[in-house]
Design an enzyme around this catalytic site. Structure first.
Site, PDB file in Angstrom:
ATOM      1  N   ALA A  10     -39.370 -57.476  31.275  1.00 46.12           N
ATOM      2  CA  ALA A  10     -38.517 -56.292  31.411  1.00 46.12           C
ATOM      3  C   ALA A  10     -37.141 -56.460  30.768  1.00 46.12           C
ATOM      4  CB  ALA A  10     -38.337 -55.955  32.895  1.00 46.12           C
ATOM      5  N   SER A  11     -36.842 -57.629  30.246  1.00 42.84           N
ATOM      6  CA  SER A  11     -35.507 -57.912  29.714  1.00 42.84           C
ATOM      7  C   SER A  11     -35.282 -57.281  28.346  1.00 42.84           C
ATOM      8  CB  SER A  11     -35.304 -59.428  29.608  1.00 42.84           C
ATOM      9  OG  SER A  11     -34.194 -59.734  28.804  1.00 42.84           O
ATOM     10  N   PRO A  12     -34.277 -56.415  28.194  1.00 41.63           N
ATOM     11  CA  PRO A  12     -33.961 -55.864  26.874  1.00 41.63           C
ATOM     12  C   PRO A  12     -33.597 -56.932  25.837  1.00 41.63           C
ATOM     13  CG  PRO A  12     -33.057 -54.438  28.559  1.00 41.63           C
ATOM     14  CD  PRO A  12     -33.542 -55.686  29.260  1.00 41.63           C
TER      15      PRO A  12
END
Length: 216
Positions: A10-12
């Protein structure tokens, strides 16, 4: 042996690095890190990255570096076939670097101020001061796009990968209004046509699923 990337889907910033690797056809060995279980604070991981942040890259020779804004130029410098994504021309590169610093020091920094209380402290909703700050970020990027096709010029660079990843995330919190930010809205729409953006959509979907319930 492929470089190893410690990730969180989920990390941009992880998404930005994956866009970079995909754009140059570089295979990475992905190692998910479970933050809830504290895997980023184990002695083994802290030896790699004392800041215990993601993404963290370990190259095939053991060389280790973290922070997406450092990892992307490194990958291109070592594995890139040309300088299209990170120009060698000093003036063009300076613009790309400025946009990367803006993303890390302003846009993503503000995103963290919003997201950490939601994810780790159980807070609900977003304070007006944060909403105002996000609008300021949108205004800045709107000005960056004046007379340009992409955020650092007329061709895609790694600055776009960071900008797209961060602004997609911020857009979940504060919608980008096309009437107020027409260049930014058009830019994000055009970004959706990029193959590397489409290839990392699952990570963005994981971000949406994580954050959206916390905004109510």
């Amino acid at each position: 042996m492929a470089p190893t990337l410690y990730t969180l889907s989920a990390s941009p910033p992880v998404r930005a690095v994956l866009m970079t690797a995909k754009s140059i056809g570089l295979d990475l060995e992905l190692k998910p890190v479970n933050l809830v279980k504290g895997e980023h604070k184990t002695p083994e991981f802290l030896k790699l990255n004392p800041q215990h942040t993601l993404p963290t890259l370990v190259d095939d020779d053991g060389y280790t570096i973290w922070d997406s804004h450092a990892i992307m130029p490194y990958l291109l410098s070592k594995y890139g076939k040309n300088d299209a994504l990170y120009p060698k021309d000093p003036k063009k590169r300076a613009i790309v670097d400025q946009r990367l610093h803006f993303d890390g020091g302003v846009a993503w920094a503000r995103a963290l101020l919003i997201l950490r209380p939601l994810i780790y402290e159980g807070k609900k909703g977003v304070a007006q001061e944060h909403i105002d700050a996000v609008h300021e970020i949108y205004s800045f990027v709107e000005s960056f796009l004046e007379g340009k096709q992409w955020v650092a010029g007329d061709s895609v660079t790694i600055a776009d990968f960071s900008t797209i990843s961060t602004l997609n995330a911020l857009g979940v919190v504060v919608k980008v209004e096309g009437s107020k930010y027409p260049k930014l809205a058009a830019y994000l729409k055009k970004a959706e046509t990029l193959a590397v953006v489409q290839a990392t959509k699952n990570g963005f979907a994981d971000f949406v699923a994580l954050v959206t319930p916390l905004l109510a």
